[in-house]
Design an enzyme around this catalytic site. Sequence first.
Site, PDB file in Angstrom:
ATOM      1  N   ARG A   1     -15.891   4.646   6.736  1.00 43.17           N
ATOM      2  CA  ARG A   1     -15.918   3.193   6.555  1.00 43.17           C
ATOM      3  C   ARG A   1     -17.185   2.636   7.182  1.00 43.17           C
ATOM      4  O   ARG A   1     -17.549   3.003   8.309  1.00 43.17           O
ATOM      5  CB  ARG A   1     -14.687   2.553   7.209  1.00 43.17           C
ATOM      6  CG  ARG A   1     -14.718   1.032   7.261  1.00 43.17           C
ATOM      7  CD  ARG A   1     -13.413   0.483   7.831  1.00 43.17           C
ATOM      8  NE  ARG A   1     -13.486  -0.938   8.109  1.00 43.17           N
ATOM      9  CZ  ARG A   1     -13.345  -1.888   7.190  1.00 43.17           C
ATOM     10  NH1 ARG A   1     -13.137  -1.551   5.927  1.00 43.17           N
ATOM     11  NH2 ARG A   1     -13.417  -3.163   7.519  1.00 43.17           N
TER      12      ARG A   1
ATOM     13  N   SER B   1     -10.462  -0.806   3.992  1.00 43.82           N
ATOM     14  CA  SER B   1     -11.028   0.015   2.928  1.00 43.82           C
ATOM     15  C   SER B   1     -11.860   1.139   3.526  1.00 43.82           C
ATOM     16  O   SER B   1     -12.717   0.907   4.380  1.00 43.82           O
ATOM     17  CB  SER B   1     -11.905  -0.841   2.003  1.00 43.82           C
ATOM     18  OG  SER B   1     -11.129  -1.793   1.307  1.00 43.82           O
TER      19      SER B   1
ATOM     20  N   GLU C   1     -12.222   5.177  -3.121  1.00 41.12           N
ATOM     21  CA  GLU C   1     -11.630   4.375  -2.052  1.00 41.12           C
ATOM     22  C   GLU C   1     -10.222   4.822  -1.665  1.00 41.12           C
ATOM     23  O   GLU C   1      -9.354   5.022  -2.510  1.00 41.12           O
ATOM     24  CB  GLU C   1     -11.596   2.902  -2.466  1.00 41.12           C
ATOM     25  CG  GLU C   1     -11.046   1.977  -1.392  1.00 41.12           C
ATOM     26  CD  GLU C   1     -11.179   0.508  -1.750  1.00 41.12           C
ATOM     27  OE1 GLU C   1     -10.722  -0.324  -0.938  1.00 41.12           O
ATOM     28  OE2 GLU C   1     -11.728   0.189  -2.822  1.00 41.12           O
TER      29      GLU C   1
END
Length: 453
Positions: free
Chosen positions: A319, A343, A381
Amino acid sequence: MHIQSLQQSPSFAVELHQAASGRLGQIEARQVATPSEAQQLAQRQDAPKGEGLLARLGAALVRPFVAIMDWLGKLLGSHARTGPQPSQDAQPAVMSSAVVFKQMVLQQALPMTLKGLDKASELATLTPEGLAREHSRLASGDGALRSLSTALAGIRAGSQVEESRIQAGRLLERSIGGIALQQWGTTGGAASQLVLDASPELRREITDQLHQVMSEVALLRQAVESEVSRVSADKALADGLVKRFGADAEKYLGRQPGGIHSDAEVMALGLYTGIHYADLNRALRQGQELDAGQKLIDQGMSAAFEKSGQAEQVVKTFRGTRGGDAFNAVEEGKVGHDDGYLSTSLNPGVARSFGQGTISTVFGRSGIDVSGISNYKNEKEILYNKETDMRVLLSASDEQGVTRRVLEEAALGEQSGHSQGLLDALDLASKPERSGEVQEQDVRLRMRGLDLA
């Protein structure tokens, strides 16, 4: 708008046909193949002006599923078809998939199975004498045996809950007097002959076995009722998303064929990964009241996380943020969380592209892989739920001033994280040191290869 809520076995039409085969009264019923010439003649029609090939293909695809819907409704006592109908102006992306049509039919069929189970309730008190006297009625039309086998076939094909599908399948295969339960739903076969030839003792054994089946059916019914209730709520949410976001939401339908998530959940996840993640997360992190659209997306995403299980193995993702993040003030060894959705990516390059301020390596098991739904599949993702507790295992700045952090999902426990040498197992390549260059960064970054740049 056509909503798919259930992911099913492709054998549904075959199973329903089998459940209905046998005899109708005193007349034996068999499937007879329609000659191809007759099929072609029956399907020939003049296309209305402006109707393209895709639209005609869509209508042809949906026709058999609508026919199944009518048949099942009549069998289980539903005379009004409330299922989705093919639209003249339906989008080809939605109308061109037979899988979507099948799922739409199964969505409507599952509530009908409850009516079938209702009709089967008399089996719970069936006597040996009643079995001998009433078998033909019970195994034909809307009789209890026929309704039970049909309802179980519908649950096995139509339930979104794996446990319900498995249990329905096991019940259909349950031996009743040496014959599978699903064969008791027709007349003129082995079950009918067994009833005629059986001794009073064997008939009592058969009814005892049916009583046991019905006690298990009662538990299955509770699970199906709960699922139908959820499906109804999901449809309301899906309708709300489509009403609010229109085609922007609908375009995500069908992006997770065979997946566990409903239409509303898929649309919510898709909208988040599109252009709505920033505003939604900003509102969540600042404690602001969500607007109507954000509430719908948040509701759908929350439902998706409730349904998702954990990965079998710990997943390592990355991330990057352009500034600080929710873990800036969390000390090493302590636990914190992000009020927004987190995310991450399987691709460290994606983290580098976002990470001008902080780059984190994240270990966890509860993230949802949304790459199949997102418009940005290359980001690979993995999305974590809002307020997911993360333990900070390491936090240090490199020579560029970028904070390098290692996070471990707190729910993993001691046996899954740093006590097992998780940090030392990182395989991220670090840049070689150049001779004479002053190294200002924390020595742990070089020792453990945490330099993503």
